[in-house]
Design a protein around this motif. Structure first.
Motif, short mmCIF file in Angstrom:
data_model
loop_
_atom_site.label_atom_id
_atom_site.label_comp_id
_atom_site.label_asym_id
_atom_site.label_seq_id
_atom_site.Cartn_x
_atom_site.Cartn_y
_atom_site.Cartn_z
N SER A 394 0.82 -1.21 0.00
CA SER A 394 0.00 0.00 0.00
C SER A 394 0.86 1.26 0.00
N GLU A 395 0.19 2.38 -0.20
CA GLU A 395 0.84 3.67 -0.01
C GLU A 395 1.04 3.93 1.48
N PRO A 396 2.03 4.77 1.85
CA PRO A 396 2.24 5.06 3.28
C PRO A 396 0.98 5.65 3.92
N GLY A 397 0.62 5.11 5.07
CA GLY A 397 -0.52 5.62 5.82
C GLY A 397 -1.87 5.18 5.31
N ALA A 398 -1.94 4.35 4.26
CA ALA A 398 -3.23 3.92 3.70
C ALA A 398 -3.90 2.92 4.64
N SER A 399 -5.21 2.77 4.49
CA SER A 399 -5.96 1.80 5.28
C SER A 399 -6.65 0.78 4.41
N GLY A 400 -6.30 0.74 3.10
CA GLY A 400 -6.90 -0.23 2.21
C GLY A 400 -6.15 -0.33 0.90
N ILE A 401 -6.42 -1.39 0.14
CA ILE A 401 -5.77 -1.60 -1.15
C ILE A 401 -6.72 -2.42 -2.03
N ILE A 402 -6.63 -2.23 -3.35
CA ILE A 402 -7.50 -2.93 -4.30
C ILE A 402 -6.67 -3.90 -5.13
N PHE A 403 -7.17 -5.14 -5.27
CA PHE A 403 -6.56 -6.13 -6.14
C PHE A 403 -7.50 -6.40 -7.31
N THR A 404 -6.91 -6.62 -8.47
CA THR A 404 -7.69 -6.96 -9.67
C THR A 404 -7.20 -8.28 -10.25
N GLY A 405 -7.93 -8.80 -11.22
CA GLY A 405 -7.52 -10.03 -11.89
C GLY A 405 -7.82 -11.29 -11.10
N LEU A 406 -8.79 -11.23 -10.19
CA LEU A 406 -9.15 -12.40 -9.39
C LEU A 406 -10.19 -13.24 -10.14
N ASP A 407 -10.30 -14.50 -9.73
CA ASP A 407 -11.30 -15.40 -10.33
C ASP A 407 -12.64 -15.20 -9.63
N ARG A 408 -13.66 -14.90 -10.39
CA ARG A 408 -14.98 -14.67 -9.84
C ARG A 408 -15.49 -15.91 -9.11
N HIS A 409 -16.03 -15.70 -7.93
CA HIS A 409 -16.63 -16.75 -7.10
C HIS A 409 -15.60 -17.68 -6.44
N SER A 410 -14.30 -17.48 -6.69
CA SER A 410 -13.30 -18.31 -6.01
C SER A 410 -13.08 -17.79 -4.58
N LYS A 411 -12.59 -18.67 -3.74
CA LYS A 411 -12.34 -18.31 -2.34
C LYS A 411 -10.87 -17.93 -2.19
N TYR A 412 -10.61 -16.86 -1.40
CA TYR A 412 -9.25 -16.36 -1.20
C TYR A 412 -8.95 -16.18 0.29
N LYS A 413 -7.66 -16.29 0.60
CA LYS A 413 -7.18 -16.03 1.96
C LYS A 413 -6.25 -14.81 1.91
N PHE A 414 -6.54 -13.80 2.75
CA PHE A 414 -5.78 -12.55 2.77
C PHE A 414 -5.07 -12.38 4.12
#
Length: 442
Positions: A394-414
């Motif tokens: 992330s950028e310094p001091g940020a509280s979130g980030i966006i990811f793209t290119g994921l598989d729709r309906h798949s399960k992910y661990k973050f």
């Protein structure tokens, strides 16, 4: 190669005038000796010794001129014959290092400290380390006040019977001294005074010395490091070995890094084993420095180490004595979610918005102002296996980030963690507790 001639013995150093000393000694098998080499070393501000004179003489005595009454000197003598120089004698100190004469235990209580009125702009910090049951190392700093106005220090050491054992003036750049031997079951009063250039008292610290205040019960070997006199561009360090055989020590290794353990290295030095203090200058104002000191054995292995973090103030200010601690042997963040927690993962088609919050412990907020957060994720396959890791920062001091290119309906661990350099902690901090997310079916 050394001669087989025995070294001189019974070395004595006596005053021979305001600026002179007389050195004398005995010699076994003197008929085989052709002469003697007398070496006089002067103690420097950092407590190391530098050769001042080396003189050859055919006699068993020598007058040495150019001696300062404010200095500390170490004298050794070697005999030489046709085969060369022999082994050096045991060193003699001038003036003698304070040796405490044993005094009989007394029922008299220790003298109660009585502090005079002092200038509040000055502050003296004293630390006492019991290196062995009968030896103390005293370290002190003028933690507040104008260092340019400092003239000298004075050490007074009194037993519980009221007997004054040490009363000595020390150079203005000295910051530590050894006192020994101590008498078992006897209490002492230590007084350290800072005096200005005219002898006026600037600051004073009085310490009662007893078994419970000198950590006499511990027998573990330790390397104790302290820092103080921190100004905008300078700082002093002092260290003491506890329960260590001096013959085991080859050198002291010192390293200073800016911005933490993985920061830029600004000092790296190998110091003589008799060196106990060092002065760091040319530091940057309003900056953090990570200091590591290691004891290196005769076989070139590190067997003890200590570390601390100090922060210099803004221009003209006074820094905190210690703003950090040695890296612990057990990870500081034993719980997965101690410092960072993922609060939500919002998955929308091939995108995921990951949000987190700082739990506020145990890292101070001021050290996280410019912190970046690394977030990694794995896709959970239908058979339960996990795909290779992916992630971003992330950028310094940020509280979130966006990811793209994921598989729709798949399960992910973050998972998330800080990656900034944090003094006294390091760069790599524990990953947060994992959060599983999947796009909800419409």
């Amino acid at each position: 190669m050394y001669s087989a001639t025995p070294p001189p013995s019974s070395l004595k150093v006596e005053t021979a005038g305001d600026t002179s000393i007389m050195v004398s000694w005995n010699q076994e098998n003197p008929d085989e000796v052709k002469g003697y080499k007398v070496t006089v070393e002067k103690q420097q501000d950092d407590e190391s010794y530098r050769i001042q004179t080396e003189t050859l003489t055919p006699k068993k005595e020598l007058k040495v001129d150019g001696i300062s009454q404010d200095g500390q000197y170490k004298v050794t003598v070697k005999a030489f014959d046709l085969e060369g120089l022999g082994q050096p004698s045991e060193a003699a100190m001038y003036p003698p290092i304070p040796i405490i004469l044993p005094s009989a235990p007394s029922d008299c209580p220790i003298i109660e400290p009585m502090k005079p009125e002092l200038d509040p702009s000055y502050e003296l910090n004293v630390r006492v380390v019991r290196q062995t049951p009968f030896r103390l190392r005293v370290m002190w700093f003028l933690s507040r006040g104008d260092l340019n106005n400092l003239g000298r220090f004075r050490i007074v050491f009194v037993s519980s019977s009221g007997r004054k054992l040490v009363d000595r003036n020390l150079r203005k750049n000295q910051r530590s001294i050894t006192l020994h031997p101590l008498t078992q079951d006897t209490e002492y009063l230590l007084v350290v005074k800072a005096l200005d250039t005219e002898g006026k008292l600037l600051a004073e610290e009085q310490v009662n010395i007893a078994s419970e205040t000198t950590d006499s019960g511990s027998s573990e070997a330790e390397l104790l490091l302290d820092a103080n006199e921190i100004r905008d561009k300078q700082a002093r360090l002092a260290w003491a070995l506890k329960n260590v055989d001096p013959s085991k020590l080859k050198i002291i290794s010192l390293k200073a890094q800016r911005d933490g353990p993985n920061g830029a290295e600004i000092v790296k030095r190998a110091l003589a084993p008799n060196r106990k203090t060092i002065f760091l200058n040319n530091l940057l104002p309003n900056s953090v420095y990570y200091i590591t000191v290691e004891a290196i054995s005769q076989d070139d292995k590190s067997f003890l180490s200590s570390a601390l973090t100090l922060k210099t103030p803004a221009l003209g200010g006074i820094g905190e004595p210690i703003t950090g601690a040695p890296p612990p042997t057990v990870p500081a963040f034993s719980k997965a979610n101690d410092q960072l927690k993922i609060t939500s993962v919002d998955m929308m088609g091939d995108k995921a918005l990951v949000m987190w919050e700082d739990l506020g412990k145990p890292i101070p907020d001021e050290l996280k102002v410019d912190a970046k957060v690394a977030v990694r994720y794995r896709k959970i396959n239908l058979d339960g296996s996990e795909s290779p890791l992916k992630g971003d920062v992330s950028e310094p001091g940020a509280s979130g980030i966006i990811f793209t290119g994921l598989d729709r309906h798949s399960k992910y661990k973050f998972e998330a963690r800080y990656i900034t350099r944090m003094p006294g902690v390091g760069t790599i901090l524990t990953w947060s507790a994992p959060v599983f997310a999947q796009e909800e079916s419409s």
